[in-house]
Every structure is written in C-alpha cells, then in structure tokens.
Scaffold this active site. Sequence first.
Site, PDB file in Angstrom:
ATOM      1  N   ALA A 287       0.842  -1.197  -0.169  1.00  0.00           N
ATOM      2  CA  ALA A 287      -0.011   0.112  -0.029  1.00  0.00           C
ATOM      3  C   ALA A 287       0.909   1.336  -0.148  1.00  0.00           C
ATOM      4  O   ALA A 287       0.471   2.222  -0.783  1.00  0.00           O
ATOM      5  CB  ALA A 287      -0.981  -0.161   1.106  1.00  0.00           C
TER       6      ALA A 287
ATOM      7  N   LYS B 240       1.837 -17.503   0.752  1.00  0.00           N
ATOM      8  CA  LYS B 240       3.266 -16.374   0.896  1.00  0.00           C
ATOM      9  C   LYS B 240       3.235 -15.652   2.057  1.00  0.00           C
ATOM     10  O   LYS B 240       4.074 -15.376   2.649  1.00  0.00           O
ATOM     11  CB  LYS B 240       2.931 -15.369  -0.471  1.00  0.00           C
ATOM     12  CG  LYS B 240       1.863 -14.604  -0.226  1.00  0.00           C
ATOM     13  CD  LYS B 240       2.300 -13.227   0.189  1.00  0.00           C
ATOM     14  CE  LYS B 240       1.133 -12.129   0.385  1.00  0.00           C
ATOM     15  NZ  LYS B 240       1.288 -11.005   1.081  1.00  0.00           N
TER      16      LYS B 240
ATOM     17  N   SER C  85       6.505  -5.228   4.743  1.00  0.00           N
ATOM     18  CA  SER C  85       5.924  -6.411   4.971  1.00  0.00           C
ATOM     19  C   SER C  85       5.564  -6.586   6.344  1.00  0.00           C
ATOM     20  O   SER C  85       6.448  -6.890   7.242  1.00  0.00           O
ATOM     21  CB  SER C  85       6.571  -7.458   4.235  1.00  0.00           C
ATOM     22  OG  SER C  85       5.957  -8.731   4.925  1.00  0.00           O
TER      23      SER C  85
END
Length: 328
Positions: A135, A186, A249
């Site tokens: 984002a 993931k 992340s």
Amino acid sequence: MEITILGAGSWSSAIASLLSDKYEVLIYSRSKETKDSINNDHVNKKYFPDIVFNDNVKATTSLEDALKNKYIVNAIPTQSTREVLEKAKDYLTEDKIIINLAKGLELGTHKRISEIVKEINENVRYAVLSGPSHAEEVIIGMPTTLVCACEDETIAKDIQNIFSRNTFRVYTSEDVIGVELGGAVKNILAFGIGIIDGLGYGDNPKAALITRGIHEMGKFAQKEGASIKTINGLAGIGDLIVTATSEHSRNFRCGRLVGRGLSIEEAKKEVKMVVEGIPTTKAIYELSRNIGIEMPITDQIYQVIFEDKNPKECALELMTRDKKSEYE
C-alpha cells in the site's frame, strides 16, 4: 460511477487514492473517528496522515449506504470478513460484484474468501485482486502489477479496465483458487523468512526457504485444484518476493521480531497492524493434515507460533530431514 471499499486500513486507502482519479469512492469504516478524518480533513490519519485524498473520496459508518454500489471492494482482514458480510447479507444482491483484496484462510472453517461469499449469497459475483503490492508504494504511484481472477472472464476484464492505470497494471485469470491460495501461503513463508533474518542467518537460508517454500505452495495449491501457472505468477512467486523481502511487510517484520526473541504477542504489538500470516498458518496447517499433504516449512512455522518452539530447533529439523531428490 461510485465504488465502495469495505475497510479503512492502509490497503483501502491506497486503492481509494488510485481509483479516485476516475470514480467516486465510498469507504466503509467502523470507526467514526476515521470517517470524520476522511470526510473533514481528506486524510486517513491512522495510516497515511501525510497523503491527502481527492475530494471525491468519502467515508461512512453505514453498511447500508456503503453497499448501494455495484462494485464492492473488500479490504477487511480475512478473520473479520464473515462477520461484516453476514451483517451486509440483506444488501448483497445478485447485481453486486465483490472484488476481494483480503488474503488468508478463515480459522476453523479453513475457507477462502470466495467460499465465505458463496455461503452468504451464492449468486453474488466474485473476483479476487492480488499480487506483489505494498500500500505504501501504490499510494505514491510506484509501478505495480497485479492479477484479477474471476470465473467469469468478462467480469475480470471489467475490473481490469476499472483498476488499470499508467502505474497500476492488471492481468486477468480464471483461477480464483490459485490466486487466493498464493496470497495466503506467501504470508506464512514471509513470516518464516522474517524469523531467519531475526536469527541473524544470512542469504543462503533465505534463498533456500523461498525456493522450497514455492515448491510447498505449489503442491498445496494444486491439491486444492489450483493451476501451478498461477503459483508461478504474480499471485504466488511475485507476491512472495515482495512480502518476504521488504520492510513494508508486516509478516516479515513480525517474524523477524520473533526470531530476535520476542513472543508472538509482543511481536504483534510491535507491528501494530493485522499480521494475516499468523491465523493463516494455523488454518493451512490444519487443512494440510485434513487433505493429507506434507508441508514441512508450514509445520515448523506453526510450531514456532502456536507451540513456542525454538526457531533454531526448527531450522535444524528442516536441514536434517530424510534425504531426497529435489523434485520428489
């Protein structure tokens, strides 16, 4: 045309900013404070206090108002999606199209978001938009490429046209299962890469875990009916690369804190955002056993998170497993 976005987190804000150059955008937030911040100050103070939205980005705390639009983007975390969609059940009519951004499997049921949506109303049309995307980068216009999967190719192409920009490229797919599972697994692997980093290990084990993790992801997804091509594409390998290698992340950062010795709860508090990889690890660990597929990396990460196992012991067990061919 007005597009609704369910949820007011960082990804919601980025997508609202992206779409607002062409469309009216209505964000649904359960927080009155966030609603007022968006409507009065044109910012989401919690996530992007320095990014000013266009005037055509509005917010509401009313689900009824939010669900009046045809296109509904779901950016609510996976573990809360059912609760919100159940409340919205009366407004989810057959003319609606849900575009899902959330990643992961639901605890307990082990269901993907598409399966949850079909339980609530099997006639609502559904697509999932996923791939390597932070984002923080999308909202400032960095080039980003995703894939939109829908069983109806026409709808996938419509969504492709709605979202595509000079800095935001969207491919289409019909493999909903593969895109959803790639986005789920993931996060588990990125958590594991974070643990390795936190332990102070180097690049060799990171590369090994990524590569063997891709193999594990592919086996699992194919068992569930996905195409290996999808796992080898943006929603699988692509999303894993960005999630396992970036400070943006939250899964990587949370895993790294655990590798450094923090407890899971301490690490989650430090990250201050939803870490989808944690509940997803539990859901996929349980599901893999139900369907009889071996997932050694997921198993070890599960034991770190839910059984307080020492990460160094996990690394040793992975390294000393029975010898075999690489593609066995």
